[in-house]
Design a protein around this motif. Sequence first.
Motif, PDB file in Angstrom:
ATOM      1  N   LEU A 127      -5.353  -1.311  -2.695  1.00  0.00           N
ATOM      2  CA  LEU A 127      -5.982  -0.113  -2.106  1.00  0.00           C
ATOM      3  C   LEU A 127      -7.376  -0.438  -1.635  1.00  0.00           C
ATOM      4  CD1 LEU A 127      -4.550   2.219  -4.636  1.00  0.00           C
ATOM      5  CD2 LEU A 127      -3.828   1.717  -2.319  1.00  0.00           C
ATOM      6  N   HIS A 128      -8.426  -1.218  -2.388  1.00  0.00           N
ATOM      7  CA  HIS A 128      -9.540  -1.543  -1.862  1.00  0.00           C
ATOM      8  C   HIS A 128      -9.781  -2.012  -0.571  1.00  0.00           C
ATOM      9  CE1 HIS A 128     -13.779  -2.063  -2.240  1.00  0.00           C
ATOM     10  NE2 HIS A 128     -13.735  -3.509  -1.862  1.00  0.00           N
TER      11      HIS A 128
ATOM     12  N   THR B 150      -8.766   7.733   2.248  1.00  0.00           N
ATOM     13  CA  THR B 150      -9.796   6.760   1.529  1.00  0.00           C
ATOM     14  C   THR B 150     -10.595   7.387   0.465  1.00  0.00           C
ATOM     15  OG1 THR B 150     -10.301   5.769   3.771  1.00  0.00           O
ATOM     16  CG2 THR B 150     -11.926   5.473   2.081  1.00  0.00           C
TER      17      THR B 150
ATOM     18  N   TYR C 136      -8.325   7.414  -7.577  1.00  0.00           N
ATOM     19  CA  TYR C 136      -7.594   6.131  -8.328  1.00  0.00           C
ATOM     20  C   TYR C 136      -8.705   5.176  -9.087  1.00  0.00           C
ATOM     21  CZ  TYR C 136      -3.434   7.415  -5.710  1.00  0.00           C
ATOM     22  OH  TYR C 136      -2.311   7.917  -5.246  1.00  0.00           O
ATOM     23  N   HIS C 137      -9.942   4.999  -8.068  1.00  0.00           N
ATOM     24  CA  HIS C 137     -10.904   4.047  -8.617  1.00  0.00           C
ATOM     25  C   HIS C 137     -12.082   4.773  -9.281  1.00  0.00           C
ATOM     26  CE1 HIS C 137      -9.404   1.222  -5.272  1.00  0.00           C
ATOM     27  NE2 HIS C 137      -8.599   1.153  -6.349  1.00  0.00           N
TER      28      HIS C 137
ATOM     29  N   ARG D  70      -9.538   9.839  -1.554  1.00  0.00           N
ATOM     30  CA  ARG D  70      -8.382   9.894  -2.607  1.00  0.00           C
ATOM     31  C   ARG D  70      -8.479   8.580  -3.412  1.00  0.00           C
ATOM     32  NH1 ARG D  70      -2.331  12.324  -2.438  1.00  0.00           N
ATOM     33  NH2 ARG D  70      -1.999  12.017  -4.688  1.00  0.00           N
ATOM     34  N   ILE D  71      -8.193   7.426  -2.658  1.00  0.00           N
ATOM     35  CA  ILE D  71      -8.192   6.249  -3.095  1.00  0.00           C
ATOM     36  C   ILE D  71      -9.735   5.853  -3.928  1.00  0.00           C
ATOM     37  CG2 ILE D  71      -8.241   3.721  -2.648  1.00  0.00           C
ATOM     38  CD1 ILE D  71      -6.478   4.276  -0.382  1.00  0.00           C
TER      39      ILE D  71
ATOM     40  N   TRP E   9      -7.663  -1.461   1.687  1.00  0.00           N
ATOM     41  CA  TRP E   9      -7.142  -0.214   2.307  1.00  0.00           C
ATOM     42  C   TRP E   9      -8.447   0.705   2.767  1.00  0.00           C
ATOM     43  CZ3 TRP E   9      -2.245   3.200   1.235  1.00  0.00           C
ATOM     44  CH2 TRP E   9      -1.931   3.604   2.662  1.00  0.00           C
ATOM     45  N   THR E  10      -9.433   0.907   1.513  1.00  0.00           N
ATOM     46  CA  THR E  10     -10.540   1.545   1.952  1.00  0.00           C
ATOM     47  C   THR E  10     -11.415   0.982   2.790  1.00  0.00           C
ATOM     48  OG1 THR E  10     -10.269   2.346  -0.397  1.00  0.00           O
ATOM     49  CG2 THR E  10     -12.442   2.301   0.609  1.00  0.00           C
TER      50      THR E  10
ATOM     51  N   LYS F 212       2.396   2.237  -3.233  1.00  0.00           N
ATOM     52  CA  LYS F 212       1.654   2.705  -4.165  1.00  0.00           C
ATOM     53  C   LYS F 212       1.231   4.050  -4.250  1.00  0.00           C
ATOM     54  CE  LYS F 212      -0.405  -1.777  -5.235  1.00  0.00           C
ATOM     55  NZ  LYS F 212       0.052  -2.126  -6.614  1.00  0.00           N
ATOM     56  N   ILE F 213       1.636   4.721  -3.004  1.00  0.00           N
ATOM     57  CA  ILE F 213       1.264   6.153  -2.638  1.00  0.00           C
ATOM     58  C   ILE F 213       2.243   6.910  -3.733  1.00  0.00           C
ATOM     59  CG2 ILE F 213       1.490   8.030  -1.134  1.00  0.00           C
ATOM     60  CD1 ILE F 213       0.543   6.197   1.185  1.00  0.00           C
TER      61      ILE F 213
ATOM     62  N   ARG G 224       1.030  -1.427  -0.115  1.00  0.00           N
ATOM     63  CA  ARG G 224       0.125   0.046   0.194  1.00  0.00           C
ATOM     64  C   ARG G 224       0.873   1.257   0.031  1.00  0.00           C
ATOM     65  NH1 ARG G 224      -3.985  -1.598   4.932  1.00  0.00           N
ATOM     66  NH2 ARG G 224      -5.457  -3.125   3.852  1.00  0.00           N
TER      67      ARG G 224
END
Length: 384
Positions: free
Chosen positions: A278-279, A349, A356-357, A351-352, A281-282, A228-229, A225
């Motif tokens: 990342l999901h 969250t 990203y998504h 931002r992800i 992490w969300t 990937k930032i 994680r």
Amino acid sequence: MQFSKSRNTSRWIIIFASFFIISLILWNTYTFFQIFKHEERLKMSLWANAEKILINAGENTDLELPLQIFSNNTSIPIMLTENDSIINSKNIDEKIIEDKKRANAFLSGLKNENDPIIIEYVPGKFQKIYYGDSELLKKLKYYPIALLLIIILFAALVYNFYKSTKMATQNKLWAGMAKETAHQIGTPLTSLVGWVEILKSENIDKSTTDEIEKDIERLQTITERFSKIGSEPKLENRDIVEETHQSYKYLQSRFSKQVEFSFKGPDNPIFASFNPTLHGWTIENLVKNAIDAMKGRGKLSVSVEEEGEFVKIKVSDTGSGIPKNQYKSVFEPGFTTKKRGWGLGLSLTKRIVEEYHKGTIKVLQSEIGKGTTMQVSFKVTELI
């Protein structure tokens, strides 16, 4: 350090120089205004003398110069009065002059603009000339205000540019630190994997090594994680129901039994384009935030449902709730109601999910003292 001091000194020099230039412009504008105002006063004095000559003119009086003075004034509004009655006017709309009420109101305005010029055309008899500022003078009067507004807008633009540049620099710094952290964690993780293999060879209880392996996998996920930032993550077309359920199960096994977990989702898979790491992490951030809101005790539910072309994930808790005026604030960096914490969880969250998504996240509903429901939405994709 020396470079930083030099840069700050240069910045202050530029600021003071800018203020000096602005002050100089405003002072010159004020000076020009006073000069033009004095010039118009002189013109009105000439006009008064011409009026006096015209009143006292005889058969042999040369009226060419007074008439020329009258005709040359095409910009300054004038009202000539005697005994408080308007007897003549110049450069004023005829409709105003014909309406006595409007004419008197206009005269009051002229009285406020400039002091009158008094004509004593014969001993004991007087006329007064009331005049206003010309259009050029009025524009010059409001020029400093317009200039100040432009300066304020320019200063706001510079401030926003400076702030955004500073934030971009900070983001790069945090991204670099996150990547370096991931790199540093990688070395002891590799060592831990080796130690687990040694424990297995020593016939340690398998359940113990299994749990250690799960935590090592979790640390590897966290490392991934952080790595990937600051970079564009690779999106995959996956079953979001299964991925959400896996994250849910891991969190459920590691929190207190005082939290009553429940999961609801369809039996059929729902595919969406997202990054699994990342999901996860969300979901983790939303679940941890909900547990914090309940102070480690209460009911927490995660549901996944398909609505039209969107899949919606809802995380509900029975915590303290969020006031309506804070629905958007909870996603801002640094916002937190906890005594300890950076206030970055929900901001990260958001931002992800959104950057990203390409999804959306919001506070679906909340009631003080009863709980909150957060909702994440993604567009459903076809299985390829």
